[in-house]
Motif scaffolding. Structure first.
Motif, PDB file in Angstrom:
ATOM      1  N   LEU A   1      57.635  20.549  30.671  1.00 30.44           N
ATOM      2  CA  LEU A   1      56.551  20.829  31.627  1.00 30.44           C
ATOM      3  C   LEU A   1      56.573  19.852  32.797  1.00 30.44           C
ATOM      4  O   LEU A   1      56.330  20.240  33.950  1.00 30.44           O
ATOM      5  N   VAL A   2      56.871  18.587  32.547  1.00 32.29           N
ATOM      6  CA  VAL A   2      56.966  17.602  33.622  1.00 32.29           C
ATOM      7  C   VAL A   2      58.113  17.971  34.566  1.00 32.29           C
ATOM      8  O   VAL A   2      57.965  17.939  35.791  1.00 32.29           O
ATOM      9  N   ALA A   3      59.249  18.357  34.037  1.00 31.73           N
ATOM     10  CA  ALA A   3      60.401  18.738  34.858  1.00 31.73           C
ATOM     11  C   ALA A   3      60.086  19.980  35.700  1.00 31.73           C
ATOM     12  O   ALA A   3      60.421  20.041  36.890  1.00 31.73           O
ATOM     13  N   ILE A   4      59.422  20.968  35.111  1.00 33.30           N
ATOM     14  CA  ILE A   4      59.063  22.191  35.840  1.00 33.30           C
ATOM     15  C   ILE A   4      58.057  21.873  36.936  1.00 33.30           C
ATOM     16  O   ILE A   4      58.151  22.398  38.059  1.00 33.30           O
ATOM     17  N   THR A   5      57.112  21.001  36.674  1.00 37.36           N
ATOM     18  CA  THR A   5      56.119  20.613  37.680  1.00 37.36           C
ATOM     19  C   THR A   5      56.784  19.906  38.859  1.00 37.36           C
ATOM     20  O   THR A   5      56.480  20.201  40.019  1.00 37.36           O
ATOM     21  N   ILE A   6      57.680  19.003  38.583  1.00 34.40           N
ATOM     22  CA  ILE A   6      58.392  18.294  39.663  1.00 34.40           C
ATOM     23  C   ILE A   6      59.206  19.284  40.485  1.00 34.40           C
ATOM     24  O   ILE A   6      59.203  19.232  41.722  1.00 34.40           O
TER      25      ILE A   6
ATOM     26  N   ASN B   1      66.963  12.923  13.888  1.00 34.94           N
ATOM     27  CA  ASN B   1      68.359  12.955  14.317  1.00 34.94           C
ATOM     28  C   ASN B   1      68.670  14.107  15.279  1.00 34.94           C
ATOM     29  O   ASN B   1      69.731  14.133  15.871  1.00 34.94           O
ATOM     30  N   GLN B   2      67.776  15.061  15.416  1.00 39.09           N
ATOM     31  CA  GLN B   2      68.024  16.193  16.307  1.00 39.09           C
ATOM     32  C   GLN B   2      67.785  15.769  17.765  1.00 39.09           C
ATOM     33  O   GLN B   2      66.879  14.999  18.056  1.00 39.09           O
ATOM     34  N   GLN B   3      68.630  16.306  18.673  1.00 35.98           N
ATOM     35  CA  GLN B   3      68.480  15.981  20.087  1.00 35.98           C
ATOM     36  C   GLN B   3      67.928  17.189  20.824  1.00 35.98           C
ATOM     37  O   GLN B   3      68.199  18.329  20.468  1.00 35.98           O
ATOM     38  N   GLY B   4      67.180  16.953  21.917  1.00 39.07           N
ATOM     39  CA  GLY B   4      66.584  18.022  22.706  1.00 39.07           C
ATOM     40  C   GLY B   4      65.447  17.456  23.535  1.00 39.07           C
ATOM     41  O   GLY B   4      65.252  16.247  23.631  1.00 39.07           O
ATOM     42  N   VAL B   5      64.674  18.337  24.137  1.00 40.22           N
ATOM     43  CA  VAL B   5      63.545  17.897  24.948  1.00 40.22           C
ATOM     44  C   VAL B   5      62.262  18.418  24.335  1.00 40.22           C
ATOM     45  O   VAL B   5      62.225  19.484  23.725  1.00 40.22           O
ATOM     46  N   THR B   6      61.231  17.678  24.555  1.00 41.51           N
ATOM     47  CA  THR B   6      59.938  18.116  24.043  1.00 41.51           C
ATOM     48  C   THR B   6      59.302  19.051  25.062  1.00 41.51           C
ATOM     49  O   THR B   6      59.731  19.128  26.224  1.00 41.51           O
TER      50      THR B   6
END
Length: 168
Positions: free
Chosen positions: A15-20, A5-10
């Motif tokens: 790491l994918v967002a930082i790489t892009i 039930n917790q929301q957030g990013v893995t």
């Protein structure tokens, strides 16, 4: 409360967002650098055009020739030019004449088609009517070419005194 039930990013998503983001920045930075360099030389070209126009107006207002002396293109010494009120009308920058030295920073003269004087400088003299002329009194036209950072601009002076900037 369960973990589902917790929301957030893995960590993987982060790491994918930082790489892009890093890829986008790596592509954009050289483009910004090239645009900045192009704008620097364009600014100097506009400055020279403005100084040419001011010198022309000064010649007509003071009713005395005004000349601009551009050095022959040869490295560091070709990074500045002089504006001088040519009170004795000899198309030379003489001692005692009112003059101003203008430095262009990293931009240098790479070529020009102006008439050379005895000092080897490339001279543009505005007569008292606002026409560009040679030492012998005939009207002239010419091109001042400046370059830096693999960019080049031409300041073109017509026989009737019109001044324009061209990117070859």
């Amino acid at each position: 409360m369960t973990l589902r039930n917790q929301q957030g990013v893995t960590l993987v998503e982060l790491l994918v967002a930082i790489t892009i983001f890093a890829i986008v920045v790596a592509i954009a930075v050289p483009t910004f650098k090239e645009a900045n360099e192009r704008n620097q030389i364009k600014t100097v070209a506009r400055q020279i055009k403005d100084e040419l126009a001011k010198a022309r107006i000064t010649a007509m207002e003071k009713n005395t020739p005004v000349l601009l002396a551009f050095p022959a293109p040869n490295g560091d010494s070709s990074r500045s030019y002089q504006i001088s009120v040519d009170s004795n009308d000899n198309c030379e920058v003489d001692g005692g004449e009112e003059r101003k030295q203008i430095d262009m920073g990293k931009v240098f003269f790479s070529n020009n088609t102006l008439t050379k004087n005895t000092a080897g400088d490339h001279i543009l003299q505005w007569d008292t009517r606002g026409y560009p002329q040679k030492k012998d009194g005939s009207f002239t036209n010419g091109t001042i070419t400046i370059s830096a950072f693999d960019n080049q601009f031409e300041i073109i002076i017509s026989r009737v005194g019109n001044i324009r900037i061209n990117k070859p």
